[in-house]
Design an enzyme around this catalytic site. Structure first.
Site, mmCIF file in Angstrom:
data_model
loop_
_atom_site.group_PDB
_atom_site.id
_atom_site.type_symbol
_atom_site.label_atom_id
_atom_site.label_comp_id
_atom_site.label_asym_id
_atom_site.label_seq_id
_atom_site.Cartn_x
_atom_site.Cartn_y
_atom_site.Cartn_z
ATOM 1 N N SER A 259 8.009 -4.167 0.233
ATOM 2 C CA SER A 259 7.843 -4.345 -1.207
ATOM 3 C C SER A 259 8.453 -3.183 -1.975
ATOM 4 O O SER A 259 8.475 -2.035 -1.503
ATOM 5 C CB SER A 259 6.351 -4.437 -1.535
ATOM 6 O OG SER A 259 6.115 -4.341 -2.923
ATOM 7 N N TYR B 51 -2.418 -1.656 -1.853
ATOM 8 C CA TYR B 51 -1.396 -2.604 -1.409
ATOM 9 C C TYR B 51 -0.069 -1.889 -1.171
ATOM 10 O O TYR B 51 0.559 -2.032 -0.111
ATOM 11 C CB TYR B 51 -1.207 -3.725 -2.436
ATOM 12 C CG TYR B 51 0.049 -4.523 -2.185
ATOM 13 C CD1 TYR B 51 0.129 -5.414 -1.121
ATOM 14 C CD2 TYR B 51 1.183 -4.355 -2.982
ATOM 15 C CE1 TYR B 51 1.300 -6.126 -0.869
ATOM 16 C CE2 TYR B 51 2.346 -5.063 -2.740
ATOM 17 C CZ TYR B 51 2.397 -5.939 -1.680
ATOM 18 O OH TYR B 51 3.559 -6.631 -1.421
ATOM 19 N N LYS C 213 2.279 -1.074 2.494
ATOM 20 C CA LYS C 213 3.689 -1.345 2.754
ATOM 21 C C LYS C 213 4.418 -0.066 3.185
ATOM 22 O O LYS C 213 5.273 -0.093 4.077
ATOM 23 C CB LYS C 213 4.351 -1.975 1.528
ATOM 24 C CG LYS C 213 3.828 -3.369 1.208
ATOM 25 C CD LYS C 213 3.988 -4.324 2.392
ATOM 26 C CE LYS C 213 3.510 -5.724 2.102
ATOM 27 N NZ LYS C 213 3.616 -6.621 3.275
#
Length: 337
Positions: A125, A150, A154
């Site tokens: 991402s 989040y 990644k």
């Protein structure tokens, strides 16, 4: 050639499965159905006329995952999508995100050693850049301290893969750093259908237009942008699906010597939240009920990609417009009524 797609009935993954099947790969799907349904599998079959193998497995379950790989030594490549993906939710449920996005990746990599010379594509991402100091964002931009759990998962995921390769693992991998995928398959047979309240902008837009949501909240209008709302690089999910096939073919090329690489995947253009709303209203000839709300934790101001590397090294460029994506997303939403 058999390719494993984890989380294969999710939004991006299901479109990638279609792209793989259309290129005559045999696809094996793992999904725990936590944020999707078997209806997606039916949609894939209706689009392609092919039936991918499906296993309902949660990759956090080490014994189930190990049994799968014992039974499927014929897998040649892995495209790893299975992960939680919402910035706001990750702030509220960080341990769920670390368990699902990080621990499960470790389990998957351990099992991948059962495959001969596995090829691995990681669903990463643009959040790894946080608020980049220079725009557009190149792959050389520093990976900064994540603004959300989040984003951190990644970053950690990329580091785990690289550390594993540097340890001498017989693995070649590519991390694709997505910007903001939107849209649906043009047949409207598969698309983005989150369970519960949507965490991403476009499904909230379409559900508001359909009357499922009373009002769309725009999180902040006081950002230092032209209209005060956040700017993102919105990419059609079909363009995003196609780069996975191209990246996989790069890894499968016998002359490909690089063990690990990263690529930005976006359009190279930024649009604000209000741009998305206005474009959606224009192309679909309707009005949205929206309001300005407080800023949301974890959101950065502006992010859009420099796509030079992916264009030059993989020969890929986004072909579809944001307007195309918003038309397709609305056609998909109308079929859910």
């Amino acid at each position: 050639m058999k390719i494993l797609v984890t989380g294969g009935l999710g939004f991006i993954a299901s479109h990638t499965v279609v792209a793989l099947l259309e290129k005559n790969y045999e696809v094996v799907i793992i999904d725990n159905l936590s944020n999707t349904s078997l209806d997606v599998l039916e949609g894939i079959t209706r689009i392609t006329g092919k039936n991918p193998d499906f296993y309902q497995i949660d990759i956090r379950n080490k014994s189930d995952l190990s049994q799968f790989f014992n039974e499927r030594p014929d897998i040649k490549g892995i495209i790893h999508f299975a992960a939680f993906k919402a910035v706001g939710e990750s702030v509220e449920k960080p341990l769920d995100y670390y368990e699902n996005n990080v621990a499960a990746l470790v389990y998957l990599l351990k099992e991948s050693c059962k495959i001969n010379q596995p090829k691995f594509i990681f669903s990463s991402s643009c959040t790894v850049y946080d608020q980049a100091k220079t725009l557009p964002i190149t792959e050389n931009a520093p990976v900064q301290k994540a603004n959300s759990p989040y984003g951190n998962t990644k970053q950690i995921g990329e580091e785990i893969i690289l550390d594993y390769i540097n340890s001498g693992a017989d693995l070649q991998a590519i991390s694709l750093r997505y910007f903001n995928p939107i849209g649906a398959h043009p047949t409207a047979l598969i698309g983005e259908l989150p369970i519960g309240v949507p965490q991403n902008l476009v499904p909230f837009v379409t559900q508001t237009a359909a009357g499922k949501r009373e009002v769309l909240s725009v999180f902040g209008n006081d950002y230092p942008t032209e209209d005060g709302t956040c700017i993102r690089d919105y990419i059609h999910v079909m363009d995003l699906a196609e780069i996975h096939v191209i990246a996989l073919e790069k890894l499968l090329d016998q002359n490909h010597a690089k063990s690990y690489d990263v690529f930005n995947v976006g359009t190279g253009k930024g649009n604000s939240v209000l741009d998305v709303i206005k474009t959606f209203e224009k192309v679909n000839n309707l009005k949205l009920n929206y309001k300005i709300a407080n800023r949301r934790p974890g959101d950065v101001t502006t992010a859009y990609a420099d796509t030079d590397k992916v264009e030059k090294e993989l020969g890929w460029k986004a072909k579809r417009s944001m307007a195309d994506a918003l038309k397709d997303a609305w056609q998909w939403e109308k079929k859910q009524q």
